[in-house]
Design an enzyme around this catalytic site. Structure first.
Site, mmCIF file in Angstrom:
data_model
loop_
_atom_site.group_PDB
_atom_site.id
_atom_site.type_symbol
_atom_site.label_atom_id
_atom_site.label_comp_id
_atom_site.label_asym_id
_atom_site.label_seq_id
_atom_site.Cartn_x
_atom_site.Cartn_y
_atom_site.Cartn_z
ATOM 1 N N ARG A 66 34.379 88.390 18.647
ATOM 2 C CA ARG A 66 35.616 88.304 17.869
ATOM 3 C C ARG A 66 36.748 89.013 18.600
ATOM 4 N NH1 ARG A 66 34.313 89.921 11.652
ATOM 5 N NH2 ARG A 66 36.256 91.044 11.977
ATOM 6 N N ARG B 217 41.155 99.152 12.381
ATOM 7 C CA ARG B 217 40.646 98.569 11.119
ATOM 8 C C ARG B 217 39.956 99.634 10.273
ATOM 9 N NH1 ARG B 217 37.112 94.640 13.942
ATOM 10 N NH2 ARG B 217 36.278 93.968 11.945
HETATM 11 N N1 LIG Z 1 21.447 97.504 9.125
HETATM 12 C C1 LIG Z 1 21.936 97.289 10.362
HETATM 13 N N2 LIG Z 1 21.492 98.013 11.397
HETATM 14 C C2 LIG Z 1 21.978 97.812 12.644
HETATM 15 N N3 LIG Z 1 22.928 96.913 12.953
HETATM 16 C C3 LIG Z 1 23.427 96.163 11.948
HETATM 17 C C4 LIG Z 1 22.958 96.303 10.600
HETATM 18 N N4 LIG Z 1 23.621 95.432 9.819
HETATM 19 C C5 LIG Z 1 24.463 94.778 10.629
HETATM 20 N N5 LIG Z 1 24.350 95.198 11.904
HETATM 21 C C6 LIG Z 1 25.103 94.729 13.072
HETATM 22 O O1 LIG Z 1 26.412 95.291 12.966
HETATM 23 C C7 LIG Z 1 27.409 94.343 13.322
HETATM 24 C C8 LIG Z 1 28.350 94.138 12.153
HETATM 25 O O2 LIG Z 1 27.640 93.513 11.092
HETATM 26 P P1 LIG Z 1 28.379 92.539 10.076
HETATM 27 O O3 LIG Z 1 29.131 91.495 10.818
HETATM 28 O O4 LIG Z 1 27.364 92.110 9.090
HETATM 29 O O5 LIG Z 1 29.405 93.589 9.404
HETATM 30 P P2 LIG Z 1 30.610 93.325 8.388
HETATM 31 O O6 LIG Z 1 30.614 94.478 7.438
HETATM 32 O O7 LIG Z 1 30.519 91.965 7.806
HETATM 33 O O8 LIG Z 1 31.835 93.442 9.374
HETATM 34 P P3 LIG Z 1 33.365 92.994 9.212
HETATM 35 O O9 LIG Z 1 33.908 93.596 7.962
HETATM 36 O O10 LIG Z 1 34.026 93.584 10.425
HETATM 37 O O11 LIG Z 1 33.395 91.488 9.213
HETATM 38 C C9 LIG Z 1 26.666 93.082 13.743
HETATM 39 O O12 LIG Z 1 26.534 93.081 15.149
HETATM 40 C C10 LIG Z 1 25.303 93.215 13.069
HETATM 41 O O13 LIG Z 1 24.298 92.551 13.789
HETATM 42 N N1 LIG Z 2 41.190 90.965 1.842
HETATM 43 C C1 LIG Z 2 41.901 90.944 3.001
HETATM 44 N N2 LIG Z 2 43.182 91.345 3.003
HETATM 45 C C2 LIG Z 2 43.907 91.323 4.119
HETATM 46 N N3 LIG Z 2 43.425 90.923 5.308
HETATM 47 C C3 LIG Z 2 42.142 90.519 5.352
HETATM 48 C C4 LIG Z 2 41.321 90.498 4.213
HETATM 49 N N4 LIG Z 2 40.099 90.038 4.560
HETATM 50 C C5 LIG Z 2 40.140 89.795 5.853
HETATM 51 N N5 LIG Z 2 41.364 90.077 6.352
HETATM 52 C C6 LIG Z 2 41.831 89.934 7.745
HETATM 53 O O1 LIG Z 2 40.811 89.300 8.509
HETATM 54 C C7 LIG Z 2 40.282 90.230 9.474
HETATM 55 C C8 LIG Z 2 38.790 90.024 9.632
HETATM 56 O O2 LIG Z 2 38.146 90.267 8.392
HETATM 57 P P1 LIG Z 2 36.569 90.633 8.345
HETATM 58 O O3 LIG Z 2 36.243 90.840 6.914
HETATM 59 O O4 LIG Z 2 36.405 91.874 9.154
HETATM 60 O O5 LIG Z 2 35.842 89.474 8.923
HETATM 61 C C9 LIG Z 2 40.707 91.611 8.974
HETATM 62 O O6 LIG Z 2 40.780 92.602 9.976
HETATM 63 C C10 LIG Z 2 42.074 91.281 8.399
HETATM 64 O O7 LIG Z 2 43.022 91.122 9.405
#
Ligand SMILES: Nc1ncnc2c1ncn2[C@@H]1O[C@H](COP(=O)(O)OP(=O)(O)OP(=O)(O)O)[C@@H](O)[C@H]1O
Ligand SMILES: Nc1ncnc2c1ncn2[C@@H]1O[C@H](COP(=O)(O)O)[C@@H](O)[C@H]1O
Length: 291
Positions: free
Chosen positions: A226, A237
Protein backbone atom coordinates in the site's frame (compact mmCIF):
# COMPACT_ATOMS: atom_id res chain seq x y z
CA UNK A 1 12.78 -12.87 0.58
CA UNK A 2 12.34 -10.45 -2.27
CA UNK A 3 8.88 -8.95 -2.33
CA UNK A 4 7.24 -6.90 -4.96
CA UNK A 5 7.30 -3.22 -4.12
CA UNK A 6 4.59 -2.36 -6.60
CA UNK A 7 2.13 0.01 -5.03
CA UNK A 8 -1.52 -0.77 -4.94
CA UNK A 9 -4.84 0.94 -4.44
CA UNK A 10 -6.68 -2.21 -3.46
CA UNK A 11 -6.70 -4.02 -0.19
CA UNK A 12 -9.40 -6.35 -1.42
CA UNK A 13 -11.26 -7.02 -4.63
CA UNK A 14 -13.94 -4.43 -5.42
CA UNK A 15 -17.04 -4.54 -3.23
CA UNK A 16 -19.77 -6.89 -4.51
CA UNK A 17 -21.74 -4.02 -5.92
CA UNK A 18 -19.74 -0.98 -6.92
CA UNK A 19 -21.22 2.25 -5.72
CA UNK A 20 -21.87 4.22 -8.87
CA UNK A 21 -24.53 6.39 -7.32
CA UNK A 22 -22.56 7.52 -4.33
CA UNK A 23 -23.58 11.00 -3.49
CA UNK A 24 -21.81 13.30 -1.12
CA UNK A 25 -25.03 13.74 0.83
CA UNK A 26 -25.75 11.05 3.39
CA UNK A 27 -29.10 9.31 2.84
CA UNK A 28 -31.93 10.31 5.12
CA UNK A 29 -32.90 8.07 7.98
CA UNK A 30 -36.16 7.11 6.29
CA UNK A 31 -34.33 5.84 3.22
CA UNK A 32 -32.15 3.61 5.35
CA UNK A 33 -35.12 1.64 6.70
CA UNK A 34 -33.31 -0.14 9.50
CA UNK A 35 -35.69 -2.40 11.28
CA UNK A 36 -34.99 -4.98 13.86
CA UNK A 37 -38.43 -5.03 15.45
CA UNK A 38 -39.19 -8.59 16.53
CA UNK A 39 -42.60 -8.50 14.84
CA UNK A 40 -40.86 -8.43 11.49
CA UNK A 41 -39.43 -11.86 12.15
CA UNK A 42 -42.57 -13.84 12.79
CA UNK A 43 -45.48 -15.14 10.80
CA UNK A 44 -48.62 -15.10 12.84
CA UNK A 45 -51.83 -17.03 12.04
CA UNK A 46 -54.22 -15.24 14.32
CA UNK A 47 -57.39 -15.44 12.16
CA UNK A 48 -59.92 -18.29 11.93
CA UNK A 49 -60.13 -20.04 8.58
CA UNK A 50 -63.25 -21.88 7.29
CA UNK A 51 -63.35 -24.47 4.51
CA UNK A 52 -66.35 -25.77 2.45
CA UNK A 53 -69.55 -24.26 1.00
CA UNK A 54 -72.43 -22.70 2.92
CA UNK A 55 -72.38 -23.51 6.53
CA UNK A 56 -68.82 -24.24 7.51
CA UNK A 57 -68.38 -27.79 8.62
CA UNK A 58 -64.69 -27.62 9.33
CA UNK A 59 -63.04 -24.87 11.14
CA UNK A 60 -59.45 -24.33 12.19
CA UNK A 61 -58.81 -22.20 15.21
CA UNK A 62 -55.10 -22.18 15.74
CA UNK A 63 -54.49 -21.47 19.41
CA UNK A 64 -50.76 -20.98 19.12
CA UNK A 65 -49.06 -18.52 16.86
CA UNK A 66 -46.92 -20.06 14.14
CA UNK A 67 -43.55 -18.40 14.31
CA UNK A 68 -40.66 -18.37 11.95
CA UNK A 69 -37.68 -17.32 14.02
CA UNK A 70 -34.86 -16.02 11.88
CA UNK A 71 -31.37 -15.52 13.18
CA UNK A 72 -30.98 -11.88 14.13
CA UNK A 73 -28.38 -10.01 12.06
CA UNK A 74 -25.36 -8.94 14.07
CA UNK A 75 -24.02 -5.41 13.87
CA UNK A 76 -20.35 -5.18 14.72
CA UNK A 77 -17.77 -2.41 14.75
CA UNK A 78 -14.09 -3.28 14.85
CA UNK A 79 -11.51 -0.62 15.61
CA UNK A 80 -7.86 -0.19 16.44
CA UNK A 81 -4.79 1.67 15.30
CA UNK A 82 -3.45 1.22 11.76
CA UNK A 83 -2.26 -2.38 11.31
CA UNK A 84 -3.75 -3.55 14.61
CA UNK A 85 -5.19 -6.49 12.69
CA UNK A 86 -8.75 -5.36 11.92
CA UNK A 87 -8.76 -6.58 8.32
CA UNK A 88 -7.13 -9.86 9.32
CA UNK A 89 -9.79 -10.52 11.96
CA UNK A 90 -12.56 -9.41 9.59
CA UNK A 91 -11.56 -12.20 7.14
CA UNK A 92 -12.09 -14.73 9.94
CA UNK A 93 -15.29 -13.13 11.26
CA UNK A 94 -16.87 -13.07 7.81
CA UNK A 95 -16.01 -16.74 7.27
CA UNK A 96 -17.67 -17.79 10.53
CA UNK A 97 -20.55 -15.31 10.92
CA UNK A 98 -21.34 -14.41 7.29
CA UNK A 99 -21.53 -10.67 8.04
CA UNK A 100 -21.13 -8.08 5.30
CA UNK A 101 -17.66 -6.58 5.74
CA UNK A 102 -17.67 -2.84 5.17
CA UNK A 103 -14.16 -1.42 5.25
CA UNK A 104 -13.95 2.30 4.54
CA UNK A 105 -10.31 1.89 3.52
CA UNK A 106 -11.30 -0.75 0.94
CA UNK A 107 -14.25 1.30 -0.33
CA UNK A 108 -12.02 4.35 -0.73
CA UNK A 109 -9.26 2.36 -2.46
CA UNK A 110 -11.90 1.06 -4.85
CA UNK A 111 -13.05 4.61 -5.63
CA UNK A 112 -9.42 5.67 -6.18
CA UNK A 113 -8.68 2.80 -8.55
CA UNK A 114 -11.95 3.36 -10.41
CA UNK A 115 -10.99 7.03 -10.88
CA UNK A 116 -14.33 8.34 -9.60
CA UNK A 117 -14.89 11.86 -8.31
CA UNK A 118 -14.77 10.55 -4.76
CA UNK A 119 -11.58 8.66 -5.53
CA UNK A 120 -9.93 11.74 -6.95
CA UNK A 121 -10.84 13.75 -3.85
CA UNK A 122 -9.81 10.98 -1.42
CA UNK A 123 -6.49 10.05 -3.03
CA UNK A 124 -4.40 12.98 -1.82
CA UNK A 125 -5.53 12.50 1.78
CA UNK A 126 -4.96 8.75 1.72
CA UNK A 127 -1.53 8.94 0.16
CA UNK A 128 -0.51 11.47 2.81
CA UNK A 129 -1.77 9.19 5.58
CA UNK A 130 -4.47 11.72 6.57
CA UNK A 131 -8.17 11.29 7.14
CA UNK A 132 -10.46 11.79 4.17
CA UNK A 133 -13.08 14.51 4.91
CA UNK A 134 -16.03 13.28 6.96
CA UNK A 135 -18.74 14.15 4.43
CA UNK A 136 -17.19 11.90 1.77
CA UNK A 137 -16.68 8.90 4.04
CA UNK A 138 -19.98 9.21 5.90
CA UNK A 139 -22.01 9.28 2.69
CA UNK A 140 -20.15 6.21 1.50
CA UNK A 141 -20.66 4.25 4.71
CA UNK A 142 -24.32 5.07 5.27
CA UNK A 143 -25.04 4.25 1.63
CA UNK A 144 -23.35 0.86 1.97
CA UNK A 145 -24.98 0.07 5.33
CA UNK A 146 -28.41 0.69 3.86
CA UNK A 147 -27.98 -1.93 1.15
CA UNK A 148 -30.09 -5.06 1.38
CA UNK A 149 -27.29 -7.54 1.99
CA UNK A 150 -25.97 -5.61 5.00
CA UNK A 151 -29.41 -5.30 6.52
CA UNK A 152 -30.28 -8.94 5.99
CA UNK A 153 -26.98 -10.61 6.87
CA UNK A 154 -25.73 -8.08 9.42
CA UNK A 155 -22.65 -5.93 9.10
CA UNK A 156 -19.07 -5.64 10.23
CA UNK A 157 -17.86 -2.05 10.05
CA UNK A 158 -14.07 -1.68 9.84
CA UNK A 159 -12.31 1.70 9.82
CA UNK A 160 -15.35 3.84 10.64
CA UNK A 161 -15.95 5.91 12.71
CA UNK A 162 -12.48 7.42 12.87
CA UNK A 163 -13.47 10.73 14.45
CA UNK A 164 -15.99 11.93 17.01
CA UNK A 165 -17.96 13.68 14.24
CA UNK A 166 -18.22 10.40 12.29
CA UNK A 167 -19.46 8.57 15.39
CA UNK A 168 -22.05 11.29 15.94
CA UNK A 169 -23.24 11.03 12.33
CA UNK A 170 -24.14 7.39 12.92
CA UNK A 171 -25.73 8.14 16.28
CA UNK A 172 -27.96 10.77 14.64
CA UNK A 173 -29.13 8.14 12.16
CA UNK A 174 -29.63 5.70 15.05
CA UNK A 175 -27.11 3.33 13.54
CA UNK A 176 -25.56 1.56 16.52
CA UNK A 177 -23.59 -1.66 16.66
CA UNK A 178 -24.36 -4.47 19.11
CA UNK A 179 -20.70 -4.60 20.06
CA UNK A 180 -17.65 -2.38 19.60
CA UNK A 181 -14.38 -4.32 19.46
CA UNK A 182 -11.12 -2.41 19.96
CA UNK A 183 -7.80 -4.12 19.20
CA UNK A 184 -4.91 -2.94 21.32
CA UNK A 185 -1.34 -3.34 19.97
CA UNK A 186 1.91 -1.59 21.06
CA UNK A 187 3.22 1.17 18.76
CA UNK A 188 6.49 -0.50 17.69
CA UNK A 189 4.61 -3.65 16.64
CA UNK A 190 2.11 -1.54 14.66
CA UNK A 191 4.85 0.15 12.66
CA UNK A 192 6.51 -3.19 11.89
CA UNK A 193 3.16 -4.63 10.78
CA UNK A 194 2.48 -1.65 8.47
CA UNK A 195 5.87 -1.72 6.82
CA UNK A 196 5.80 -5.50 6.34
CA UNK A 197 2.20 -5.69 5.11
CA UNK A 198 1.57 -7.06 1.61
CA UNK A 199 -1.75 -7.58 -0.14
CA UNK A 200 -2.91 -10.07 -2.71
CA UNK A 201 -4.96 -8.10 -5.27
CA UNK A 202 -6.49 -11.32 -6.58
CA UNK A 203 -7.91 -12.75 -3.35
CA UNK A 204 -7.85 -9.69 -1.08
CA UNK A 205 -5.83 -11.70 1.45
CA UNK A 206 -3.54 -9.82 3.81
CA UNK A 207 0.06 -11.03 4.27
CA UNK A 208 3.12 -9.91 6.17
CA UNK A 209 6.67 -10.49 4.93
CA UNK A 210 7.66 -12.31 8.11
CA UNK A 211 4.50 -12.94 10.18
CA UNK A 212 2.38 -14.31 7.32
CA UNK A 213 4.49 -14.93 4.23
CA UNK A 214 2.74 -16.07 1.05
CA UNK A 215 2.13 -19.78 0.48
CA UNK A 216 4.02 -20.04 -2.80
CA UNK A 217 6.02 -18.19 -5.47
CA UNK A 218 2.96 -17.47 -7.58
CA UNK A 219 1.19 -15.58 -4.79
CA UNK A 220 4.46 -13.90 -3.76
CA UNK A 221 5.01 -12.53 -7.26
CA UNK A 222 1.71 -10.67 -7.31
CA UNK A 223 1.78 -9.16 -3.79
CA UNK A 224 1.44 -5.40 -3.52
CA UNK A 225 2.41 -2.74 -1.00
CA UNK A 226 0.00 0.00 0.00
CA UNK A 227 1.30 3.51 -0.80
CA UNK A 228 0.56 4.60 2.78
CA UNK A 229 2.53 1.75 4.38
CA UNK A 230 5.86 3.57 4.62
CA UNK A 231 7.18 4.09 8.14
CA UNK A 232 6.67 7.86 7.93
CA UNK A 233 3.04 7.60 6.81
CA UNK A 234 2.32 4.82 9.28
CA UNK A 235 3.54 7.09 12.09
CA UNK A 236 1.35 9.93 10.85
CA UNK A 237 -1.71 7.63 10.73
CA UNK A 238 -0.94 6.36 14.22
CA UNK A 239 -0.74 9.91 15.56
CA UNK A 240 -4.09 10.82 14.00
CA UNK A 241 -5.59 7.65 15.48
CA UNK A 242 -4.37 8.63 18.97
CA UNK A 243 -5.83 12.12 18.65
CA UNK A 244 -9.30 10.70 17.96
CA UNK A 245 -9.57 7.42 19.81
CA UNK A 246 -10.80 8.58 23.23
CA UNK A 247 -13.65 10.64 21.84
CA UNK A 248 -14.81 7.73 19.68
CA UNK A 249 -14.59 5.21 22.51
CA UNK A 250 -16.71 7.48 24.73
CA UNK A 251 -19.57 7.05 22.26
CA UNK A 252 -19.47 3.25 22.53
CA UNK A 253 -18.30 2.80 26.12
CA UNK A 254 -21.34 0.69 27.11
CA UNK A 255 -20.67 -1.91 24.40
CA UNK A 256 -16.88 -1.63 24.25
CA UNK A 257 -14.73 -4.80 24.36
CA UNK A 258 -11.00 -4.06 24.44
CA UNK A 259 -8.84 -6.97 23.29
CA UNK A 260 -5.12 -7.58 23.33
CA UNK A 261 -4.32 -7.63 19.60
CA UNK A 262 -0.69 -8.51 20.17
CA UNK A 263 -1.29 -12.26 20.14
CA UNK A 264 -1.50 -14.75 17.32
CA UNK A 265 -4.37 -14.05 14.96
CA UNK A 266 -5.96 -17.39 15.89
CA UNK A 267 -5.96 -16.56 19.62
CA UNK A 268 -7.37 -13.07 18.98
CA UNK A 269 -10.08 -14.60 16.82
CA UNK A 270 -10.99 -17.17 19.49
CA UNK A 271 -11.84 -14.31 21.82
CA UNK A 272 -13.79 -12.41 19.16
CA UNK A 273 -15.64 -15.58 18.20
CA UNK A 274 -16.75 -16.18 21.75
CA UNK A 275 -17.87 -12.54 22.19
CA UNK A 276 -19.88 -12.52 18.97
CA UNK A 277 -21.44 -15.90 19.71
CA UNK A 278 -22.56 -14.54 23.08
CA UNK A 279 -24.02 -11.36 21.55
CA UNK A 280 -25.78 -13.39 18.88
CA UNK A 281 -27.35 -15.61 21.55
CA UNK A 282 -28.49 -12.63 23.61
CA UNK A 283 -30.06 -11.01 20.54
CA UNK A 284 -31.86 -14.15 19.56
CA UNK A 285 -33.13 -14.70 23.15
CA UNK A 286 -34.45 -11.14 23.21
CA UNK A 287 -36.24 -11.70 19.91
CA UNK A 288 -37.93 -14.84 21.23
CA UNK A 289 -39.08 -12.97 24.36
CA UNK A 290 -40.49 -10.20 22.17
CA UNK A 291 -42.69 -12.64 20.21
N1 LIG B 1 -2.26 -11.16 15.24
C1 LIG B 1 -1.30 -10.78 14.36
N2 LIG B 1 -0.02 -11.06 14.60
C2 LIG B 1 0.95 -10.68 13.74
N3 LIG B 1 0.73 -10.00 12.60
C3 LIG B 1 -0.55 -9.67 12.32
C4 LIG B 1 -1.64 -10.04 13.17
N4 LIG B 1 -2.78 -9.59 12.64
C5 LIG B 1 -2.44 -8.96 11.51
N5 LIG B 1 -1.11 -9.01 11.30
C6 LIG B 1 -0.36 -8.43 10.18
O1 LIG B 1 -0.31 -7.02 10.40
C7 LIG B 1 -0.52 -6.30 9.19
C8 LIG B 1 -1.73 -5.41 9.34
O2 LIG B 1 -2.90 -6.22 9.47
P1 LIG B 1 -4.31 -5.71 8.94
O3 LIG B 1 -4.20 -5.27 7.52
O4 LIG B 1 -5.28 -6.77 9.27
O5 LIG B 1 -4.51 -4.44 9.91
P2 LIG B 1 -5.64 -3.30 9.87
O6 LIG B 1 -5.95 -2.98 11.30
O7 LIG B 1 -6.77 -3.71 9.01
O8 LIG B 1 -4.82 -2.12 9.23
P3 LIG B 1 -5.30 -0.74 8.56
O9 LIG B 1 -6.18 -0.03 9.53
O10 LIG B 1 -4.02 0.00 8.35
O11 LIG B 1 -6.00 -1.09 7.27
C9 LIG B 1 -0.66 -7.35 8.09
O12 LIG B 1 0.59 -7.52 7.47
C10 LIG B 1 -1.08 -8.62 8.84
O13 LIG B 1 -0.66 -9.78 8.17
N1 LIG C 1 -13.45 6.56 8.44
C1 LIG C 1 -12.49 7.21 7.71
N2 LIG C 1 -12.42 8.55 7.75
C2 LIG C 1 -11.51 9.21 7.05
N3 LIG C 1 -10.60 8.61 6.26
C3 LIG C 1 -10.63 7.26 6.20
C4 LIG C 1 -11.58 6.50 6.90
N4 LIG C 1 -11.37 5.19 6.63
C5 LIG C 1 -10.34 5.13 5.81
N5 LIG C 1 -9.88 6.37 5.54
C6 LIG C 1 -8.76 6.74 4.66
O1 LIG C 1 -8.28 5.57 4.00
C7 LIG C 1 -6.95 5.26 4.46
C8 LIG C 1 -6.78 3.76 4.56
O2 LIG C 1 -7.70 3.23 5.50
P1 LIG C 1 -7.44 1.80 6.20
O3 LIG C 1 -8.58 1.58 7.12
O4 LIG C 1 -6.14 1.92 6.92
O5 LIG C 1 -7.39 0.79 5.11
C9 LIG C 1 -6.80 6.03 5.78
O6 LIG C 1 -5.47 6.31 6.14
C10 LIG C 1 -7.58 7.29 5.44
O7 LIG C 1 -6.85 8.14 4.62
Amino acid sequence: MAFSTTQCHHKAPPPPRPLPSLSLNPPSLSSLSFSSHPSHHKLSLSNNYSFGYGKPHFKIRPKAKVMCVQSVPLKVMISGAPASGKGTQCELIVKKFGLVHISTGDLLRFEVSAGTEIGRKAKEYMNAGRLVPDDIVTAMVTGRLSQKDAQEKGWLLDGYPRSFAQAQSLEKLQIRPDIYIALDVPDDILIDRCVGRRLDPLTGKIYHITNFPPENEEVKSRLLTRPDDTEEKARSRLQIYKQNVDAILSTYISILKKLDGNRSKEVVFEEIDSLLTQVQKEKSDQTKIGQ
